[in-house]
Design a protein around this motif. Structure first.
Motif, PDB file in Angstrom:
ATOM      1  N   ARG B   9      -5.862   2.521 -18.219  1.00 11.74           N
ATOM      2  CA  ARG B   9      -7.186   2.662 -18.457  1.00 11.74           C
ATOM      3  C   ARG B   9      -7.778   3.740 -17.296  1.00 11.74           C
ATOM      4  O   ARG B   9      -8.488   4.468 -17.978  1.00 11.74           O
ATOM      5  N   GLU B  10      -7.412   3.681 -16.153  1.00 14.48           N
ATOM      6  CA  GLU B  10      -7.975   4.460 -15.160  1.00 14.48           C
ATOM      7  C   GLU B  10      -7.508   6.102 -15.431  1.00 14.48           C
ATOM      8  O   GLU B  10      -8.200   6.875 -14.816  1.00 14.48           O
ATOM      9  N   SER B  11      -6.657   6.387 -16.580  1.00 10.45           N
ATOM     10  CA  SER B  11      -6.133   7.664 -16.675  1.00 10.45           C
ATOM     11  C   SER B  11      -6.976   8.196 -17.751  1.00 10.45           C
ATOM     12  O   SER B  11      -6.572   9.217 -18.238  1.00 10.45           O
ATOM     13  N   LEU B  55      -0.666  10.331 -41.442  1.00  6.97           N
ATOM     14  CA  LEU B  55      -1.237   9.046 -40.962  1.00  6.97           C
ATOM     15  C   LEU B  55      -0.485   8.665 -39.822  1.00  6.97           C
ATOM     16  O   LEU B  55      -1.154   8.312 -38.624  1.00  6.97           O
ATOM     17  N   THR B  56       0.815   8.890 -39.770  1.00  5.77           N
ATOM     18  CA  THR B  56       1.401   8.333 -38.445  1.00  5.77           C
ATOM     19  C   THR B  56       1.060   9.227 -37.169  1.00  5.77           C
ATOM     20  O   THR B  56       0.688   8.615 -36.063  1.00  5.77           O
ATOM     21  N   ASN B  57       0.802  10.482 -37.591  1.00  2.94           N
ATOM     22  CA  ASN B  57       0.523  11.538 -36.553  1.00  2.94           C
ATOM     23  C   ASN B  57      -0.881  10.975 -35.967  1.00  2.94           C
ATOM     24  O   ASN B  57      -1.183  11.051 -34.816  1.00  2.94           O
ATOM     25  N   HIS B  58      -1.692  10.824 -36.850  1.00  5.51           N
ATOM     26  CA  HIS B  58      -3.215  10.404 -36.600  1.00  5.51           C
ATOM     27  C   HIS B  58      -3.101   9.273 -35.619  1.00  5.51           C
ATOM     28  O   HIS B  58      -4.001   8.977 -34.438  1.00  5.51           O
ATOM     29  N   TRP B  59      -2.369   8.123 -35.956  1.00  2.90           N
ATOM     30  CA  TRP B  59      -2.384   6.928 -35.120  1.00  2.90           C
ATOM     31  C   TRP B  59      -1.833   7.180 -33.959  1.00  2.90           C
ATOM     32  O   TRP B  59      -2.321   6.750 -32.882  1.00  2.90           O
ATOM     33  N   ARG B  60      -0.717   8.117 -33.755  1.00  5.95           N
ATOM     34  CA  ARG B  60      -0.213   8.464 -32.320  1.00  5.95           C
ATOM     35  C   ARG B  60      -1.170   9.270 -31.516  1.00  5.95           C
ATOM     36  O   ARG B  60      -1.287   8.800 -30.286  1.00  5.95           O
ATOM     37  N   ILE B  61      -2.180   9.945 -32.061  1.00  3.16           N
ATOM     38  CA  ILE B  61      -3.048  10.813 -31.398  1.00  3.16           C
ATOM     39  C   ILE B  61      -3.977   9.970 -30.833  1.00  3.16           C
ATOM     40  O   ILE B  61      -4.574   9.904 -29.780  1.00  3.16           O
ATOM     41  N   LEU B  62      -4.692   8.726 -31.804  1.00  2.00           N
ATOM     42  CA  LEU B  62      -5.301   7.769 -31.422  1.00  2.00           C
ATOM     43  C   LEU B  62      -4.883   6.872 -30.161  1.00  2.00           C
ATOM     44  O   LEU B  62      -5.547   6.719 -29.276  1.00  2.00           O
ATOM     45  N   ARG B  63      -3.780   6.833 -30.283  1.00  5.47           N
ATOM     46  CA  ARG B  63      -3.145   5.941 -29.266  1.00  5.47           C
ATOM     47  C   ARG B  63      -2.846   6.619 -28.032  1.00  5.47           C
ATOM     48  O   ARG B  63      -3.176   6.095 -26.817  1.00  5.47           O
ATOM     49  N   GLU B  64      -2.309   7.889 -27.995  1.00  5.61           N
ATOM     50  CA  GLU B  64      -2.194   8.648 -26.747  1.00  5.61           C
ATOM     51  C   GLU B  64      -3.478   9.202 -25.995  1.00  5.61           C
ATOM     52  O   GLU B  64      -3.591   9.104 -25.038  1.00  5.61           O
ATOM     53  N   ALA B  65      -4.732   9.081 -26.739  1.00  5.66           N
ATOM     54  CA  ALA B  65      -5.991   9.257 -26.179  1.00  5.66           C
ATOM     55  C   ALA B  65      -6.532   7.995 -25.565  1.00  5.66           C
ATOM     56  O   ALA B  65      -7.359   8.133 -24.911  1.00  5.66           O
ATOM     57  N   GLY B  66      -5.973   6.823 -25.948  1.00  5.23           N
ATOM     58  CA  GLY B  66      -6.313   5.798 -25.367  1.00  5.23           C
ATOM     59  C   GLY B  66      -7.434   4.924 -26.055  1.00  5.23           C
ATOM     60  O   GLY B  66      -8.033   4.016 -25.773  1.00  5.23           O
ATOM     61  N   LEU B  67      -7.533   5.323 -27.455  1.00  5.29           N
ATOM     62  CA  LEU B  67      -8.541   4.476 -28.454  1.00  5.29           C
ATOM     63  C   LEU B  67      -7.961   3.262 -28.835  1.00  5.29           C
ATOM     64  O   LEU B  67      -8.892   2.211 -29.016  1.00  5.29           O
ATOM     65  N   LEU B  86     -12.503   1.437 -23.166  1.00  2.00           N
ATOM     66  CA  LEU B  86     -13.557   2.469 -23.314  1.00  2.00           C
ATOM     67  C   LEU B  86     -14.627   2.260 -22.861  1.00  2.00           C
ATOM     68  O   LEU B  86     -15.496   3.026 -22.401  1.00  2.00           O
ATOM     69  N   ASP B  87     -15.138   1.042 -23.033  1.00  3.31           N
ATOM     70  CA  ASP B  87     -16.643   0.668 -22.381  1.00  3.31           C
ATOM     71  C   ASP B  87     -16.644   1.061 -20.968  1.00  3.31           C
ATOM     72  O   ASP B  87     -17.676   1.360 -20.289  1.00  3.31           O
ATOM     73  N   ASP B  88     -15.414   0.377 -20.284  1.00  7.98           N
ATOM     74  CA  ASP B  88     -15.378   0.675 -18.946  1.00  7.98           C
ATOM     75  C   ASP B  88     -15.329   2.005 -18.400  1.00  7.98           C
ATOM     76  O   ASP B  88     -16.054   2.472 -17.430  1.00  7.98           O
ATOM     77  N   ARG B  89     -14.566   2.873 -19.094  1.00  6.12           N
ATOM     78  CA  ARG B  89     -14.508   4.313 -18.758  1.00  6.12           C
ATOM     79  C   ARG B  89     -15.615   5.252 -19.349  1.00  6.12           C
ATOM     80  O   ARG B  89     -16.033   5.948 -18.365  1.00  6.12           O
ATOM     81  N   PHE B  90     -15.944   4.852 -20.571  1.00  5.94           N
ATOM     82  CA  PHE B  90     -17.038   5.908 -20.962  1.00  5.94           C
ATOM     83  C   PHE B  90     -18.344   5.048 -21.541  1.00  5.94           C
ATOM     84  O   PHE B  90     -18.363   4.896 -22.924  1.00  5.94           O
ATOM     85  N   PRO B  91     -19.066   4.351 -20.500  1.00  8.82           N
ATOM     86  CA  PRO B  91     -20.060   3.708 -21.245  1.00  8.82           C
ATOM     87  C   PRO B  91     -20.990   4.349 -21.997  1.00  8.82           C
ATOM     88  O   PRO B  91     -21.514   5.354 -21.577  1.00  8.82           O
TER      89      PRO B  91
END
Lengths: 111, 111
Positions: B9-11, B55-67, B86-91
């Motif tokens: 979360r903190e990164s 799709l596999t690539n899209h899921w990876r990007i979403l995971r690596e971005a922290g979503l 996300l609410d904590d980091r980007f309210p």
């Protein structure tokens, strides 16, 4: 002043706007442009450690996504935020992004 | 269930999150994941006209971005939105994006 091409307000869509904002340098350029609504590319990029060719590309992406208007004024390129168009198409989108971007800016390592 | 790697979360930082959301397919996957907080990759991608490798690539990007969090459960990949992180980091960031994405979805041509 010769305006550069840009998408019409009614053709703006969300994903390209988020993509345009999804880069630390472009996010910083947008923050600066919103803070100085009448400025130039070179003034807004002052101090950023980014090659000129990369900056040119960033400005193009921001213009093509509909975030800014640009016009050629002699040797300068003037930048104007499309704040009204974005508020109309995407109400409530930009304020949190600019606020959160400002909070991160001191740690971004861009300067 | 075996969790796949994800940033703490903190990164989490803003630009990668916006980049991850800055694609129409990924935006739609995120909208669906938020609407169905306990689901699988295949169920959430149902009906999207996108090749599996993309799709596999899209899921990876979403995971690596922290979503999202992902975990392997036999033949399924389970998806969980990282709403609290996300609410904590980007309210205040995600609500307008999901709302505006929903308004565009009927015209997106993804289905």
């Amino acid at each position: 002043m010769r305006p550069l091409p840009e998408p019409a307000r009614e053709s703006l869509t969300l994903a390209p706007v988020l993509h345009a904002l999804g880069d630390p340098v472009r996010l910083e350029l947008v923050r600066r442009a919103w803070g100085e609504p009448e400025s130039t590319c070179s003034a807004l990029a002052d101090g950023l450690k980014v090659p000129m060719s990369t900056l040119t590309n960033h400005w193009r992406i921001l213009r093509e996504a509909g975030l800014i208007s640009m016009s050629v004024d002699g040797r300068h390129r003037r930048v104007r935020p499309r704040a009204d168009d974005l508020d109309d198409r995407f109400p409530g989108l930009l304020d949190p992004i600019l606020r959160l971007g400002a909070a991160e800016a001191p740690d971004s390592g861009l300067l």
